[in-house]
Design a protein around this motif. Structure first.
Motif, PDB file in Angstrom:
ATOM      1  N   PHE A  98     -24.994 -20.528  16.949  1.00 52.77           N
ATOM      2  CA  PHE A  98     -24.745 -21.930  16.629  1.00 52.77           C
ATOM      3  C   PHE A  98     -25.379 -22.803  17.715  1.00 52.77           C
ATOM      4  CE2 PHE A  98     -21.235 -19.685  14.485  1.00 52.77           C
ATOM      5  CZ  PHE A  98     -21.427 -20.144  13.191  1.00 52.77           C
ATOM      6  N   CYS A  99     -26.663 -23.104  17.518  1.00 47.23           N
ATOM      7  CA  CYS A  99     -27.398 -23.839  18.550  1.00 47.23           C
ATOM      8  C   CYS A  99     -26.763 -25.201  18.832  1.00 47.23           C
ATOM      9  CB  CYS A  99     -28.843 -24.061  18.116  1.00 47.23           C
ATOM     10  SG  CYS A  99     -29.796 -22.538  18.004  1.00 47.23           S
ATOM     11  N   MET A 100     -26.137 -25.788  17.820  1.00 47.61           N
ATOM     12  CA  MET A 100     -25.715 -27.188  17.977  1.00 47.61           C
ATOM     13  C   MET A 100     -24.672 -27.383  19.063  1.00 47.61           C
ATOM     14  SD  MET A 100     -24.159 -25.509  15.452  1.00 47.61           S
ATOM     15  CE  MET A 100     -24.898 -25.716  13.840  1.00 47.61           C
ATOM     16  N   SER A 105     -28.631 -24.118  24.625  1.00 48.92           N
ATOM     17  CA  SER A 105     -29.615 -24.756  23.747  1.00 48.92           C
ATOM     18  C   SER A 105     -30.585 -25.622  24.545  1.00 48.92           C
ATOM     19  CB  SER A 105     -28.898 -25.609  22.693  1.00 48.92           C
ATOM     20  OG  SER A 105     -29.812 -26.012  21.712  1.00 48.92           O
ATOM     21  N   GLN A 111     -34.287 -19.248  21.110  1.00 56.36           N
ATOM     22  CA  GLN A 111     -34.551 -20.497  20.399  1.00 56.36           C
ATOM     23  C   GLN A 111     -35.989 -20.976  20.665  1.00 56.36           C
ATOM     24  OE1 GLN A 111     -32.983 -24.131  22.118  1.00 56.36           O
ATOM     25  NE2 GLN A 111     -31.743 -24.460  20.293  1.00 56.36           N
ATOM     26  N   TYR A 115     -39.056 -21.799  18.136  1.00 56.87           N
ATOM     27  CA  TYR A 115     -39.816 -23.060  18.123  1.00 56.87           C
ATOM     28  C   TYR A 115     -41.316 -22.775  18.210  1.00 56.87           C
ATOM     29  CZ  TYR A 115     -35.483 -25.650  19.335  1.00 56.87           C
ATOM     30  OH  TYR A 115     -34.234 -26.198  19.353  1.00 56.87           O
ATOM     31  N   TYR A 126     -27.556 -14.650   6.369  1.00 59.06           N
ATOM     32  CA  TYR A 126     -26.796 -14.593   7.617  1.00 59.06           C
ATOM     33  C   TYR A 126     -25.670 -13.574   7.483  1.00 59.06           C
ATOM     34  CZ  TYR A 126     -29.214 -18.733   9.261  1.00 59.06           C
ATOM     35  OH  TYR A 126     -30.181 -19.609   9.678  1.00 59.06           O
ATOM     36  N   TYR A 128     -22.980 -13.255   9.746  1.00 57.34           N
ATOM     37  CA  TYR A 128     -21.708 -13.754  10.292  1.00 57.34           C
ATOM     38  C   TYR A 128     -20.811 -12.607  10.780  1.00 57.34           C
ATOM     39  CZ  TYR A 128     -23.203 -17.859   7.629  1.00 57.34           C
ATOM     40  OH  TYR A 128     -23.918 -18.899   7.108  1.00 57.34           O
ATOM     41  N   ASP A 222     -37.869 -28.552  25.832  1.00 62.63           N
ATOM     42  CA  ASP A 222     -37.857 -29.752  24.987  1.00 62.63           C
ATOM     43  C   ASP A 222     -39.268 -30.240  24.657  1.00 62.63           C
ATOM     44  OD1 ASP A 222     -35.181 -29.980  24.527  1.00 62.63           O
ATOM     45  OD2 ASP A 222     -34.787 -31.322  26.208  1.00 62.63           O
TER      46      ASP A 222
ATOM     47  N   GLU B  85     -28.713 -28.231  10.221  1.00 66.54           N
ATOM     48  CA  GLU B  85     -28.197 -26.885  10.473  1.00 66.54           C
ATOM     49  C   GLU B  85     -27.175 -26.420   9.436  1.00 66.54           C
ATOM     50  OE1 GLU B  85     -30.598 -25.881  13.247  1.00 66.54           O
ATOM     51  OE2 GLU B  85     -28.845 -24.612  13.090  1.00 66.54           O
ATOM     52  N   ILE B  88     -28.716 -25.331   6.328  1.00 66.99           N
ATOM     53  CA  ILE B  88     -29.579 -24.169   6.528  1.00 66.99           C
ATOM     54  C   ILE B  88     -28.778 -22.912   6.871  1.00 66.99           C
ATOM     55  CG2 ILE B  88     -31.398 -23.201   8.003  1.00 66.99           C
ATOM     56  CD1 ILE B  88     -32.479 -26.095   8.269  1.00 66.99           C
ATOM     57  N   CYS B  89     -27.793 -23.032   7.767  1.00 65.64           N
ATOM     58  CA  CYS B  89     -27.085 -21.816   8.196  1.00 65.64           C
ATOM     59  C   CYS B  89     -25.566 -21.937   8.086  1.00 65.64           C
ATOM     60  CB  CYS B  89     -27.485 -21.429   9.622  1.00 65.64           C
ATOM     61  SG  CYS B  89     -26.701 -22.394  10.904  1.00 65.64           S
ATOM     62  N   GLY B  91     -23.650 -23.935   9.685  1.00 68.95           N
ATOM     63  CA  GLY B  91     -23.285 -24.796  10.805  1.00 68.95           C
ATOM     64  C   GLY B  91     -21.855 -24.626  11.270  1.00 68.95           C
ATOM     65  N   TYR B 147     -36.995 -26.947   4.617  1.00 69.21           N
ATOM     66  CA  TYR B 147     -35.898 -26.925   5.593  1.00 69.21           C
ATOM     67  C   TYR B 147     -36.251 -27.862   6.743  1.00 69.21           C
ATOM     68  CZ  TYR B 147     -34.767 -22.698   3.035  1.00 69.21           C
ATOM     69  OH  TYR B 147     -34.475 -21.807   2.034  1.00 69.21           O
ATOM     70  N   GLN B 149     -34.843 -28.640  10.327  1.00 69.15           N
ATOM     71  CA  GLN B 149     -33.872 -28.181  11.316  1.00 69.15           C
ATOM     72  C   GLN B 149     -33.380 -29.324  12.182  1.00 69.15           C
ATOM     73  OE1 GLN B 149     -32.465 -25.318  12.170  1.00 69.15           O
ATOM     74  NE2 GLN B 149     -33.627 -23.676  11.200  1.00 69.15           N
ATOM     75  N   CYS B 151     -29.545 -30.808  14.485  1.00 66.10           N
ATOM     76  CA  CYS B 151     -28.143 -31.183  14.332  1.00 66.10           C
ATOM     77  C   CYS B 151     -27.926 -32.521  15.027  1.00 66.10           C
ATOM     78  CB  CYS B 151     -27.227 -30.117  14.918  1.00 66.10           C
ATOM     79  SG  CYS B 151     -25.472 -30.472  14.688  1.00 66.10           S
ATOM     80  N   TYR B 175     -44.474 -30.002  17.752  1.00 62.53           N
ATOM     81  CA  TYR B 175     -43.538 -29.119  18.461  1.00 62.53           C
ATOM     82  C   TYR B 175     -42.215 -29.816  18.769  1.00 62.53           C
ATOM     83  CZ  TYR B 175     -41.433 -26.297  22.126  1.00 62.53           C
ATOM     84  OH  TYR B 175     -40.540 -25.560  22.863  1.00 62.53           O
ATOM     85  N   GLU B 176     -42.293 -31.043  19.235  1.00 62.50           N
ATOM     86  CA  GLU B 176     -41.070 -31.701  19.713  1.00 62.50           C
ATOM     87  C   GLU B 176     -40.117 -32.106  18.589  1.00 62.50           C
ATOM     88  OE1 GLU B 176     -43.781 -33.857  22.087  1.00 62.50           O
ATOM     89  OE2 GLU B 176     -42.370 -33.938  23.761  1.00 62.50           O
ATOM     90  N   LEU B 178     -39.360 -29.966  16.001  1.00 63.41           N
ATOM     91  CA  LEU B 178     -38.643 -28.792  15.493  1.00 63.41           C
ATOM     92  C   LEU B 178     -37.590 -28.412  16.521  1.00 63.41           C
ATOM     93  CD1 LEU B 178     -38.209 -26.440  13.500  1.00 63.41           C
ATOM     94  CD2 LEU B 178     -39.939 -25.159  14.758  1.00 63.41           C
ATOM     95  N   LYS B 179     -36.348 -28.799  16.256  1.00 62.88           N
ATOM     96  CA  LYS B 179     -35.244 -28.531  17.179  1.00 62.88           C
ATOM     97  C   LYS B 179     -34.046 -28.049  16.368  1.00 62.88           C
ATOM     98  CE  LYS B 179     -37.066 -29.737  21.150  1.00 62.88           C
ATOM     99  NZ  LYS B 179     -38.339 -29.100  20.777  1.00 62.88           N
ATOM    100  N   TYR B 180     -33.297 -27.090  16.944  1.00 62.71           N
ATOM    101  CA  TYR B 180     -32.138 -26.551  16.232  1.00 62.71           C
ATOM    102  C   TYR B 180     -30.840 -27.231  16.664  1.00 62.71           C
ATOM    103  CZ  TYR B 180     -35.197 -22.615  14.965  1.00 62.71           C
ATOM    104  OH  TYR B 180     -36.214 -21.827  14.485  1.00 62.71           O
ATOM    105  N   ASP B 181     -30.945 -28.240  17.538  1.00 58.83           N
ATOM    106  CA  ASP B 181     -29.709 -28.896  17.998  1.00 58.83           C
ATOM    107  C   ASP B 181     -29.844 -30.409  17.951  1.00 58.83           C
ATOM    108  OD1 ASP B 181     -31.422 -29.431  20.067  1.00 58.83           O
ATOM    109  OD2 ASP B 181     -30.276 -28.332  21.569  1.00 58.83           O
TER     110      ASP B 181
END
Lengths: 245, 181
Positions: A98-100, A105, A111, A115, A126, A128, A222, B85, B88-89, B91, B147, B149, B151, B175-176, B178-181
């Motif tokens: 759970f990256c969020m 992260s 991750q 990217y 998934y 789980y 980043d 997220e 997609i997954c 969350g 999709y 990505q 959050c 690149y900048e 595409l982030k998973y958070d």
């Protein structure tokens, strides 16, 4: 002292020293080969297979294969990157990533590889899995939801810290990292400053009280993809893309 | 020619992705030049009025109503985008996926330390959508086409994706974005 020699990686001639693996020779020459379980301070392990390259046409793990004179290595090819993408995707669906809300992260190597390889969504379902978290230790916690079984903590604790706090137990789907105590991380000789804590590529083993230190926009991956630091060492390489802030 | 229509929905999400749509700021004026909004919380249309070009789905499916809405979107939209997220997954809501549903409900309504529920009854009004055994990512319920990505996904990523689709270009995020958070 034996002499240095050359091999080619993606058609570029690279100089290597005797005793170097393909990965080490590539790093020194400023050629990035994606990897997860390999770490410059630890013995090569060959667990994740992300660094798989083709050596004279045969797939080999770049971290465990010694560089030899005249080797023809393929690394940055659509086929190999597709294999790497599959491996990373499988790691994502196998755990609970759970990256969020993960403290790692932005600084996470799993991750960052996703990217770099441009993964917008895994193609597998998934899993789980039900995994455990141990927060008993005053300085460190281990969250097995995020563990990718790279074995860096196992090697670092055994070879650098001299403690052997971590090791693998179980097989296949049930394989996990366990500790040298009955049940609690707090009962092990692990300390917050140990190498085993520092080398975790994901958020599985983390020091407490250090979360979210860098704000979004100033974290490791980043702006520049993972491997940009290695590629910047290449002779005549253009400056890394993106603004460092 | 009439403008292409865009529909949006928030399933098991927090509306953060919708906030990110609004976060395109004054480009929303350009967007309404390009598209017409159909079923969406943005204009409060409760049902589809016409066939839509693009459906943006925030959140995964945690109950029967989510599944119904998602299938409705698949029927009425040419392109479906999993936005963020949760779509997609699964969350944050999918954190319950490792715990049996019965245990989740018992903790929430019977055994939790702050629960006051003298009737010892877990809410079961027929008006309340039935919870699924676990939270499902959208692509495990219907076919998803794209999709995004994040959050939430960055507003710039949503803008880049929408304008690419509306002008028949491939979606290519730098690149900048595409982030998973």
């Amino acid at each position: 002292m034996s002499e240095s020699f050359t091999l080619t990686i993606d058609g570029v001639e690279v100089t290597a020293q005797p005793g170097q693996s393909i990965l080490q020779a590539a790093d020194a020459a400023g050629v990035y080969i994606p990897r997860l379980c390999a770490h410059p301070e630890l013995e090569a392990f060959g667990a994740c297979r992300v660094c798989t390259v083709k050596v004279n046409g045969r797939p080999q793990a770049a971290c465990t294969t010694p560089a030899t004179k005249g080797m023809i290595v393929e690394n940055d090819t659509p086929e190999l990157n597709e294999h790497r993408r599959s491996l990373i995707e499988m790691l994502f669906v196998e755990g609970n990533h759970f990256c969020m809300f993960c403290e790692r992260s932005g600084n996470c190597e799993l991750q960052a590889l996703a990217y770099r390889l441009g993964i917008d969504a895994p193609r597998h379902d998934y899993q789980y899995p039900a995994r455990t978290l141990d927060g008993s230790h005053p300085e460190v916690f281990i969250d097995r939801n995020r563990c990718i079984l790279c074995g860096r903590c196992v090697r670092a604790s055994r070879d650098v810290d001299g403690k052997h706090v971590f090791d693998f137990v179980g097989r296949g789907k049930g394989k996990r990292i366990w500790i040298d105590a009955e049940s609690r991380l707090a009962d092990t000789p692990l300390e917050g400053e140990d190498k085993a804590v520092e080398v975790c590529p994901v958020g599985a083993i983390l020091r407490k009280g250090a979360a979210y230190a860098a704000p979004i926009g100033r974290r490791l991956y980043d702006h520049d993809p993972i491997g940009a630091d290695i590629e910047a060492k290449r002779v005549g390489a253009p400056a890394a893309k993106g603004g460092k802030s | 020619m009439s403008k292409p229509r865009v529909a949006t929905a928030s399933l098991a999400g927090c509306f953060g992705c919708h906030m990110s749509i609004l976060d395109i700021d004054d480009r929303i004026l350009q967007l309404i030049e390009l598209v017409e909004f159909d079923k969406s919380p943005i204009d409060d249309y409760k049902g589809f009025t016409q066939r839509c070009a693009i459906g943006l789905i925030e959140g995964g499916c945690c109950n029967a109503e989510n599944v119904h809405v998602l299938q409705d979107f698949r029927k009425n939209c040419d392109i479906l985008i999993a936005l963020g997220e949760c779509a997609i997954c699964g969350g944050i809501p999918a954190m319950r996926n490792t715990i049996p549903l019965r245990e989740c409900l018992a903790e929430a309504y019977l055994d939790g330390p702050t629960v006051h529920n003298p009737s010892r009854r877990i809410p079961d009004d027929p008006e309340i959508p039935r919870l699924l055994n676990r939270v499902y990512p959208c692509h495990e319920v219907v076919k998803m086409d794209y999709y995004l990505q994040g959050c939430p996904p960055p507003a710039d990523a949503i803008w880049a994706a929408l304008t690419a689709l509306l002008t028949n270009r491939p979606i290519q995020l730098p690149y900048e974005l595409l982030k998973y958070d």
